[in-house]
Design a protein around this motif. Sequence first.
Motif, PDB file in Angstrom:
ATOM      1  N   GLY A   1       2.217   9.428   4.397  1.00  0.00           N
ATOM      2  CA  GLY A   1       1.032   9.178   3.681  1.00  0.00           C
ATOM      3  C   GLY A   1       0.455   7.812   3.246  1.00  0.00           C
ATOM      4  O   GLY A   1      -0.775   7.542   3.387  1.00  0.00           O
ATOM      5  N   SER A   2       1.554   7.203   2.605  1.00  0.00           N
ATOM      6  CA  SER A   2       1.274   5.767   2.367  1.00  0.00           C
ATOM      7  C   SER A   2       0.959   4.952   3.603  1.00  0.00           C
ATOM      8  O   SER A   2      -0.097   3.931   3.261  1.00  0.00           O
ATOM      9  N   ALA A   3       1.466   5.077   4.717  1.00  0.00           N
ATOM     10  CA  ALA A   3       0.999   4.342   5.707  1.00  0.00           C
ATOM     11  C   ALA A   3      -0.363   4.617   6.161  1.00  0.00           C
ATOM     12  O   ALA A   3      -0.957   3.732   6.351  1.00  0.00           O
ATOM     13  N   ILE A   4      -0.608   5.930   6.116  1.00  0.00           N
ATOM     14  CA  ILE A   4      -2.058   6.207   6.687  1.00  0.00           C
ATOM     15  C   ILE A   4      -3.098   5.594   5.557  1.00  0.00           C
ATOM     16  O   ILE A   4      -4.191   5.339   5.880  1.00  0.00           O
ATOM     17  N   ASN A   5      -2.727   5.769   4.259  1.00  0.00           N
ATOM     18  CA  ASN A   5      -3.516   5.148   3.222  1.00  0.00           C
ATOM     19  C   ASN A   5      -3.566   3.519   3.470  1.00  0.00           C
ATOM     20  O   ASN A   5      -4.388   3.027   2.880  1.00  0.00           O
ATOM     21  N   GLY A   6      -2.655   2.989   4.240  1.00  0.00           N
ATOM     22  CA  GLY A   6      -2.695   1.471   4.140  1.00  0.00           C
ATOM     23  C   GLY A   6      -2.524   0.956   5.432  1.00  0.00           C
ATOM     24  O   GLY A   6      -3.491   0.824   6.169  1.00  0.00           O
ATOM     25  N   ILE A   7      -1.208   0.633   5.956  1.00  0.00           N
ATOM     26  CA  ILE A   7      -1.304  -0.404   7.197  1.00  0.00           C
ATOM     27  C   ILE A   7      -1.886   0.304   8.272  1.00  0.00           C
ATOM     28  O   ILE A   7      -2.161  -0.309   9.283  1.00  0.00           O
ATOM     29  N   MET A   8      -1.594   1.801   8.475  1.00  0.00           N
ATOM     30  CA  MET A   8      -1.824   2.571   9.608  1.00  0.00           C
ATOM     31  C   MET A   8      -3.191   2.952   9.735  1.00  0.00           C
ATOM     32  O   MET A   8      -3.834   3.273  10.809  1.00  0.00           O
ATOM     33  N   GLU A   9      -3.926   2.892   8.758  1.00  0.00           N
ATOM     34  CA  GLU A   9      -5.364   3.355   8.765  1.00  0.00           C
ATOM     35  C   GLU A   9      -6.263   2.857   9.972  1.00  0.00           C
ATOM     36  O   GLU A   9      -7.058   3.486  10.439  1.00  0.00           O
ATOM     37  N   PRO A  10      -6.153   1.377   9.802  1.00  0.00           N
ATOM     38  CA  PRO A  10      -6.990   0.639  10.995  1.00  0.00           C
ATOM     39  C   PRO A  10      -6.559   1.212  12.449  1.00  0.00           C
ATOM     40  O   PRO A  10      -7.647   0.960  13.474  1.00  0.00           O
ATOM     41  N   ASN A  11      -5.461   1.765  12.631  1.00  0.00           N
ATOM     42  CA  ASN A  11      -5.055   2.185  14.009  1.00  0.00           C
ATOM     43  C   ASN A  11      -5.838   3.455  14.342  1.00  0.00           C
ATOM     44  O   ASN A  11      -5.644   3.786  15.577  1.00  0.00           O
ATOM     45  N   LEU A  12      -6.280   4.256  13.396  1.00  0.00           N
ATOM     46  CA  LEU A  12      -6.772   5.391  13.923  1.00  0.00           C
ATOM     47  C   LEU A  12      -8.090   5.296  14.267  1.00  0.00           C
ATOM     48  O   LEU A  12      -8.941   4.678  13.895  1.00  0.00           O
ATOM     49  N   LYS A  13      -8.209   6.037  15.482  1.00  0.00           N
ATOM     50  CA  LYS A  13      -9.594   5.673  16.121  1.00  0.00           C
ATOM     51  C   LYS A  13     -10.591   6.341  15.468  1.00  0.00           C
ATOM     52  O   LYS A  13     -11.867   5.886  15.362  1.00  0.00           O
ATOM     53  N   TYR A  14     -10.565   7.642  14.811  1.00  0.00           N
ATOM     54  CA  TYR A  14     -11.287   8.363  14.023  1.00  0.00           C
ATOM     55  C   TYR A  14     -11.283   8.201  12.534  1.00  0.00           C
ATOM     56  O   TYR A  14      -9.942   8.772  12.187  1.00  0.00           O
ATOM     57  N   LYS A  15     -12.095   7.732  11.759  1.00  0.00           N
ATOM     58  CA  LYS A  15     -11.632   7.853  10.091  1.00  0.00           C
ATOM     59  C   LYS A  15     -11.432   9.124   9.626  1.00  0.00           C
ATOM     60  O   LYS A  15     -10.429   9.443   8.758  1.00  0.00           O
ATOM     61  N   SER A  16     -11.768  10.162  10.310  1.00  0.00           N
ATOM     62  CA  SER A  16     -11.914  11.479   9.866  1.00  0.00           C
ATOM     63  C   SER A  16     -10.534  11.859   9.974  1.00  0.00           C
ATOM     64  O   SER A  16      -9.895  13.084   9.203  1.00  0.00           O
ATOM     65  N   ASP A  17      -9.760  11.377  10.852  1.00  0.00           N
ATOM     66  CA  ASP A  17      -8.364  11.809  11.144  1.00  0.00           C
ATOM     67  C   ASP A  17      -7.571  11.647   9.923  1.00  0.00           C
ATOM     68  O   ASP A  17      -6.350  12.202   9.825  1.00  0.00           O
ATOM     69  N   LYS A  18      -7.701  10.614   9.146  1.00  0.00           N
ATOM     70  CA  LYS A  18      -6.988  10.281   7.921  1.00  0.00           C
ATOM     71  C   LYS A  18      -6.817  11.466   7.106  1.00  0.00           C
ATOM     72  O   LYS A  18      -5.804  11.926   6.638  1.00  0.00           O
TER      73      LYS A  18
ATOM     74  N   GLY B   1       0.888  -1.443  -0.005  1.00  0.00           N
ATOM     75  CA  GLY B   1      -0.034   0.059  -0.060  1.00  0.00           C
ATOM     76  C   GLY B   1       0.887   1.243  -0.084  1.00  0.00           C
ATOM     77  O   GLY B   1       0.136   2.304  -0.081  1.00  0.00           O
ATOM     78  N   LYS B   2       2.237   0.981   0.075  1.00  0.00           N
ATOM     79  CA  LYS B   2       2.856   2.407   0.096  1.00  0.00           C
ATOM     80  C   LYS B   2       2.901   3.271  -1.400  1.00  0.00           C
ATOM     81  O   LYS B   2       2.956   4.154  -1.059  1.00  0.00           O
ATOM     82  N   ASP B   3       2.446   2.464  -2.214  1.00  0.00           N
ATOM     83  CA  ASP B   3       2.276   3.123  -3.643  1.00  0.00           C
ATOM     84  C   ASP B   3       0.879   3.795  -3.975  1.00  0.00           C
ATOM     85  O   ASP B   3       0.306   4.260  -4.855  1.00  0.00           O
ATOM     86  N   GLY B   4      -0.029   3.829  -2.753  1.00  0.00           N
ATOM     87  CA  GLY B   4      -1.326   4.247  -2.830  1.00  0.00           C
ATOM     88  C   GLY B   4      -2.347   3.209  -3.410  1.00  0.00           C
ATOM     89  O   GLY B   4      -3.245   3.352  -3.520  1.00  0.00           O
ATOM     90  N   LYS B   5      -1.832   1.837  -3.623  1.00  0.00           N
ATOM     91  CA  LYS B   5      -2.695   0.904  -4.267  1.00  0.00           C
ATOM     92  C   LYS B   5      -2.645  -0.411  -3.235  1.00  0.00           C
ATOM     93  O   LYS B   5      -1.675  -0.713  -2.409  1.00  0.00           O
ATOM     94  N   SER B   6      -3.760  -1.220  -3.399  1.00  0.00           N
ATOM     95  CA  SER B   6      -3.804  -2.283  -2.411  1.00  0.00           C
ATOM     96  C   SER B   6      -2.798  -3.255  -2.987  1.00  0.00           C
ATOM     97  O   SER B   6      -2.561  -3.746  -4.057  1.00  0.00           O
TER      98      SER B   6
END
Length: 257
Positions: free
Chosen positions: A82-99, A56-61
């Motif tokens: 940015g790549s991590a937030i779009n990929g592996i780290m996104e589920p760790n965010l408590k609120y999706k809007s924080d992305k 996901g670092k290139d913005g693609k699954s």
Amino acid sequence: MGESSHERFEMDPRLGLYRRFKDISISERILNTAFLLTIGIGYLVALVNLYYTYQGKDGKSGLSIDDVMVAYHGSHDQTRLGSAINGIMEPNLKYKSDKDVILKWIQQGAEEPEYNDHIAPILNRDCIGCHTPSVNPSLPDLTNYAGVAEVAHAGGATLPFLIRVSHIHLFGIAFILFFIGKIFLLCDLNVIIKRITVAIPFVAMLLDVSSWFITKVFPEFAYVVVTCGALMGVSMGIQILMSIYQMWFYSSNQETR
């Protein structure tokens, strides 16, 4: 009590006698097998970790060569954060809007005042549990602006990060390869094949780590990173499987070096 003649010969390779799996006890076979199986399972888990680290670092699954290029060389379109937030780290965010808050901050230049007001509270809440040097020195430091800025701007892995990870990688993997090789040398195989087989993973590891630094300058070397990593894994797998097979299922009366 003196040593038997067989024990003296076994300790002196010049006399033509070398230990093989048929010479070791059942207890030693169990110990060797447990070690090899544990290392093999650990390596499979490491592969899964690599997938989730780089995908996901290139913005693609999914995982691709472009993910490796972005991880080491960087991208004008993707930053590591940015790549991590779009990929592996996104589920760790408590609120999706924080992305969207973090991505907008990155796009606007990732300046420190906005970091203190809007980004630090998010990272302190959701990320520093893992991204703290004292907890996991191999991960980017997200506890302060300087560490976050390193991954919030395009440029891939930093030189200090590569040096830190490579020294951990070389020390740790070298010990594992050494013990796997010591066990593999008890196989009843052609001497040339054994010498090449035990050397390949060390050479592959050194080329792999060296390619990290080269890929930071020349992104095409990501292919060498992937190839050498795969070669090291395959050679380790062959040694593990061959050793377990000969320990328990193979017998030969030939004494080879």
